[in-house]
Design an enzyme around this catalytic site. Structure first.
Site, short mmCIF file in Angstrom:
data_model
loop_
_atom_site.label_atom_id
_atom_site.label_comp_id
_atom_site.label_asym_id
_atom_site.label_seq_id
_atom_site.Cartn_x
_atom_site.Cartn_y
_atom_site.Cartn_z
N LYS A 13 -35.77 8.36 52.35
CA LYS A 13 -36.97 9.16 52.07
C LYS A 13 -37.77 8.55 50.90
O LYS A 13 -38.98 8.39 51.00
CB LYS A 13 -36.58 10.61 51.72
CG LYS A 13 -35.76 11.32 52.80
CD LYS A 13 -35.43 12.74 52.42
CE LYS A 13 -34.53 12.89 51.21
NZ LYS A 13 -33.15 12.33 51.39
N ARG A 88 -35.61 21.91 51.07
CA ARG A 88 -34.23 21.68 51.52
C ARG A 88 -33.72 22.80 52.40
O ARG A 88 -32.64 22.71 52.95
CB ARG A 88 -33.28 21.60 50.32
CG ARG A 88 -33.61 20.53 49.32
CD ARG A 88 -33.30 19.16 49.89
NE ARG A 88 -33.56 18.16 48.87
CZ ARG A 88 -32.71 17.21 48.54
NH1 ARG A 88 -31.55 17.11 49.15
NH2 ARG A 88 -33.01 16.36 47.62
N ARG A 127 -27.20 1.27 46.25
CA ARG A 127 -28.58 1.50 45.77
C ARG A 127 -28.73 1.15 44.29
O ARG A 127 -27.89 1.50 43.47
CB ARG A 127 -28.96 2.96 45.98
CG ARG A 127 -30.28 3.32 45.30
CD ARG A 127 -30.86 4.63 45.77
NE ARG A 127 -29.97 5.75 45.58
CZ ARG A 127 -30.22 6.96 46.06
NH1 ARG A 127 -31.31 7.17 46.77
NH2 ARG A 127 -29.37 7.95 45.85
N ARG A 160 -27.49 5.41 40.21
CA ARG A 160 -27.50 6.84 39.91
C ARG A 160 -26.08 7.37 39.74
O ARG A 160 -25.18 6.99 40.47
CB ARG A 160 -28.21 7.60 41.03
CG ARG A 160 -29.69 7.74 40.80
CD ARG A 160 -30.46 8.23 41.99
NE ARG A 160 -29.97 9.41 42.66
CZ ARG A 160 -30.60 10.01 43.67
NH1 ARG A 160 -31.76 9.52 44.09
NH2 ARG A 160 -30.11 11.07 44.26
N ARG A 171 -22.51 15.57 48.52
CA ARG A 171 -23.93 15.61 48.91
C ARG A 171 -24.06 15.55 50.44
O ARG A 171 -24.87 16.26 51.02
CB ARG A 171 -24.68 14.44 48.27
CG ARG A 171 -24.87 14.63 46.76
CD ARG A 171 -25.28 13.34 46.08
NE ARG A 171 -26.58 12.86 46.51
CZ ARG A 171 -26.96 11.60 46.41
NH1 ARG A 171 -26.15 10.68 45.90
NH2 ARG A 171 -28.15 11.24 46.82
P1 AP5 Z 1 -33.48 5.99 49.44
O1 AP5 Z 1 -34.87 5.73 49.89
O2 AP5 Z 1 -33.24 6.03 47.98
O3 AP5 Z 1 -32.89 7.31 50.17
P2 AP5 Z 1 -33.26 8.84 49.95
O4 AP5 Z 1 -33.30 9.46 51.30
O5 AP5 Z 1 -34.48 8.98 49.09
O6 AP5 Z 1 -31.95 9.30 49.22
P3 AP5 Z 1 -31.73 10.22 47.94
O7 AP5 Z 1 -30.31 9.98 47.54
O8 AP5 Z 1 -32.77 9.99 46.85
O9 AP5 Z 1 -31.93 11.62 48.54
P4 AP5 Z 1 -31.36 12.91 48.02
O10 AP5 Z 1 -32.06 13.89 48.86
O11 AP5 Z 1 -29.88 12.96 48.02
O12 AP5 Z 1 -31.70 12.89 46.45
P5 AP5 Z 1 -32.93 13.44 45.58
O13 AP5 Z 1 -33.28 12.39 44.62
O14 AP5 Z 1 -33.98 14.01 46.44
O15 AP5 Z 1 -32.54 4.88 50.13
C1 AP5 Z 1 -31.17 4.79 49.80
C2 AP5 Z 1 -30.74 3.32 49.76
O16 AP5 Z 1 -30.81 2.79 51.10
C3 AP5 Z 1 -31.64 2.42 48.91
O17 AP5 Z 1 -30.82 1.48 48.26
C4 AP5 Z 1 -32.54 1.70 49.93
O18 AP5 Z 1 -32.90 0.40 49.50
C5 AP5 Z 1 -31.65 1.66 51.16
N1 AP5 Z 1 -32.41 1.79 52.40
C6 AP5 Z 1 -33.39 2.69 52.67
N2 AP5 Z 1 -33.85 2.53 53.93
C7 AP5 Z 1 -33.12 1.51 54.47
C8 AP5 Z 1 -33.13 0.87 55.75
N3 AP5 Z 1 -33.98 1.23 56.75
N4 AP5 Z 1 -32.26 -0.14 55.97
C9 AP5 Z 1 -31.41 -0.53 55.00
N5 AP5 Z 1 -31.35 0.03 53.75
C10 AP5 Z 1 -32.20 1.04 53.51
O19 AP5 Z 1 -32.21 14.66 44.85
C11 AP5 Z 1 -31.23 14.44 43.85
C12 AP5 Z 1 -30.64 15.79 43.44
O20 AP5 Z 1 -31.69 16.62 42.88
C13 AP5 Z 1 -30.03 16.60 44.57
O21 AP5 Z 1 -28.67 16.27 44.77
C14 AP5 Z 1 -30.19 18.04 44.04
O22 AP5 Z 1 -29.19 18.34 43.11
C15 AP5 Z 1 -31.51 17.97 43.30
N6 AP5 Z 1 -32.65 18.35 44.17
C16 AP5 Z 1 -33.68 17.54 44.56
N7 AP5 Z 1 -34.55 18.22 45.34
C17 AP5 Z 1 -34.05 19.48 45.44
C18 AP5 Z 1 -34.50 20.65 46.13
N8 AP5 Z 1 -35.62 20.64 46.86
N9 AP5 Z 1 -33.74 21.77 46.03
C19 AP5 Z 1 -32.62 21.80 45.28
N10 AP5 Z 1 -32.14 20.72 44.61
C20 AP5 Z 1 -32.85 19.57 44.68
#
Ligand code: AP5
Length: 212
Positions: A13, A88, A127, A160, A171
């Site tokens: 994402k 979410r 990552r 991270r 997660r």
């Molecule tokens: P990346 O693009 O970083 O993946 P992502 O989907 O953004 O993963 P996140 O871990 O950031 O999502 P998340 O939802 O767990 O965390 P968030 O920060 O929102 O890609 C991952 C890796 O894969 C990278 O190294 C990339 O290079 C590689 N990659 C990508 N695409 C690829 C491809 N096609 N081929 C090969 N490699 C690829 O949230 C963090 C925390 O915040 C949560 O755990 C929660 O505690 C809190 N939080 C955030 N939002 C909320 C909410 N709305 N409600 C409640 N708590 C929340």
């Protein structure tokens, strides 16, 4: 245009949001990035959020929704935005619908990026992120030219806290988009499902096609 990016942790994402923002100039709003910024600055919100994030759990809706609504009330989000990591669940989705509805707008597309679990684990474990500009890398799939250094700004790359294997397991168990959330957007006629287990460029092309 208002877009939500849905998908499990590690689906891509954030990576795709950065690419789509560059291609479309849409504002990228990541609730995860907002929480991490608050953690870095040791704000009260950051201290609270961190107690959930380090365990791999979602931050409570009330706190998250308030933060998101404050963000979209700012002038730069008037014309549109791309939400990464929000909503979410259907409670968060309804809050977003209400806020946008109140100003005559709505979600135009919900892009659901799906990826199998074994690939997600490998992506999260490899990552690396730029501490300065937030650019995302993967040590095998999308490495920087020089290990540990950002290609774009020369900043230091870090991993991270919540990408440790034990937190990733929680997660993946607790943070996949629930079926009701997907249904919410399917019923609204805005859902597009994208196979995220392909090359970065192929996924970007499909997403751009879906929002055209
Ligand atoms: P990346 O693009 O970083 O993946 P992502 O989907 O953004 O993963 P996140 O871990 O950031 O999502 P998340 O939802 O767990 O965390 P968030 O920060 O929102 O890609 C991952 C890796 O894969 C990278 O190294 C990339 O290079 C590689 N990659 C990508 N695409 C690829 C491809 N096609 N081929 C090969 N490699 C690829 O949230 C963090 C925390 O915040 C949560 O755990 C929660 O505690 C809190 N939080 C955030 N939002 C909320 C909410 N709305 N409600 C409640 N708590 C929340």
């Amino acid at each position: 245009m208002f877009i939500v990016l849905l998908g499990p942790p590690g689906a891509g994402k954030g990576t795709q949001a950065q690419r789509l923002a560059a291609a479309t100039h849409l504002l990228h709003i990541s609730t995860g990035d907002m929480f991490r910024e608050n953690v870095k600055n040791a704000t009260e919100l950051g201290k609270l959020a961190n107690t959930y994030m380090t365990k791999g759990e979602l931050v409570p809706d009330e706190v998250t929704i308030r933060m998101l609504l404050e963000r979209i009330a700012r002038p730069d989000a008037e014309a549109g935005a791309m939400f990464d990591g929000f909503p979410r669940n259907v409670v968060q989705a309804a809050a977003l619908d209400d806020a946008l509805g109140g100003r005559g707008a709505k979600i135009d597309r919900a892009l659901y990026i799906f990826v199998p679990d074994d690939e997600l684990i490998s992506r999260l474990g490899g990552r690396w992120i730029c501490r300065n500009c937030g650019t995302l890398y993967h040590e095998r799939n999308d490495p920087p030219a020089k290990a540990g250094v950002c290609d774009k700004c020369g900043g230091e790359l870090y991993q991270r806290e919540d990408d440790r294997p034990e937190v990733v397991a929680t997660r993946l168990q607790k943070q996949k988009p629930p079926a009701e959330l997907i249904e919410h957007y399917r019923e609204a006629g805005v859902l597009r499902e994208i196979d995220g287990a392909r090359s970065l460029d192929d996924v970007t092309a499909s997403l751009l096609e879906a929002i055209r």
